[in-house]
Design a protein around this motif. Structure first.
Motif, short mmCIF file in Angstrom:
data_model
loop_
_atom_site.label_atom_id
_atom_site.label_comp_id
_atom_site.label_asym_id
_atom_site.label_seq_id
_atom_site.Cartn_x
_atom_site.Cartn_y
_atom_site.Cartn_z
N ALA A 169 0.83 -1.21 0.00
CA ALA A 169 0.00 0.00 0.00
C ALA A 169 0.86 1.25 0.00
CB ALA A 169 -0.94 -0.01 1.20
N GLU A 170 1.96 1.24 0.74
CA GLU A 170 2.86 2.40 0.75
C GLU A 170 3.52 2.61 -0.62
OE1 GLU A 170 3.56 4.91 2.92
OE2 GLU A 170 1.81 4.09 3.95
N LEU B 47 1.45 6.92 -6.65
CA LEU B 47 0.36 7.85 -6.94
C LEU B 47 0.78 9.29 -6.62
CD1 LEU B 47 -2.57 8.23 -7.86
CD2 LEU B 47 -3.26 7.85 -5.49
N SER B 48 1.46 9.48 -5.51
CA SER B 48 1.84 10.84 -5.11
C SER B 48 2.86 11.45 -6.07
CB SER B 48 2.40 10.85 -3.69
OG SER B 48 3.67 10.25 -3.63
N MET C 210 2.20 1.77 -3.47
CA MET C 210 1.13 2.29 -4.32
C MET C 210 0.89 3.78 -4.05
SD MET C 210 -1.42 -1.00 -4.06
CE MET C 210 -2.81 -0.26 -4.90
N ARG C 211 0.83 4.15 -2.78
CA ARG C 211 0.63 5.57 -2.43
C ARG C 211 1.77 6.43 -2.93
NH1 ARG C 211 -2.86 8.11 1.27
NH2 ARG C 211 -1.22 9.62 1.32
N ASP C 212 2.99 5.93 -2.79
CA ASP C 212 4.16 6.68 -3.25
C ASP C 212 4.09 6.88 -4.76
OD1 ASP C 212 6.85 7.84 -2.76
OD2 ASP C 212 7.48 6.16 -4.03
N ARG D 220 -3.03 12.71 -10.54
CA ARG D 220 -3.52 11.58 -9.76
C ARG D 220 -4.80 10.98 -10.32
NH1 ARG D 220 -2.28 13.42 -3.53
NH2 ARG D 220 -0.03 13.57 -3.83
#
Length: 124
Positions: free
Chosen positions: A78-79, A85-86, A81-83, A91
């Motif tokens: 998840a981290e 995306l950021s 994926m978030r990274d 986005r």
């Protein structure tokens, strides 16, 4: 920024996540040696790097360390994926491209996850 894992790092982390128990370098080495020839010092160096990256914590036991995972494989993923995306320029467009590529099984998993944890602003 979340650091991506190399091949051996991934293999070691997969082993640590699968066992979900403290392990020494020797424990991991013995498991890896079932499938490949690898040196103790190589495994020790990679586990030290995973500790430095914050993926493993360790406690001294005698002259060695015993390592444990800091979080689950799902939390790490998840981290990542978030990274990703950021760091995207747009986005919304990135999410659309991601959703377009979901398999039916992945879409069902996403739907199930949203039932458990709806996005902020969508809670009843």
């Amino acid at each position: 920024m979340v650091r991506r894992l190399g091949e051996l790092e991934s293999t070691i982390m997969d082993r640590m996540w699968a066992t979900n128990a403290p392990a020494s370098v020797r424990d991991v080495l013995e498991h890896l040696q079932r499938e490949r020839t690898i040196a103790y010092t190589t495994v020790m160096t990679v586990m030290d790097k995973l500790h430095t990256k914050g993926l493993l914590k360790r406690e001294p036991v005698g002259r060695a360390y015993v390592y444990e995972t800091v979080s689950s494989k799902e939390a790490y993923t998840a981290e990542v994926m978030r990274d990703s995306l950021s760091r995207s320029g747009n986005r919304a467009a990135t999410l659309v491209h991601f959703l377009e590529r979901l398999t039916p099984e992945e879409a069902n998993a996403l739907d199930a996850a949203l039932q458990v944890y709806p996005p902020k602003g969508r809670r009843s």
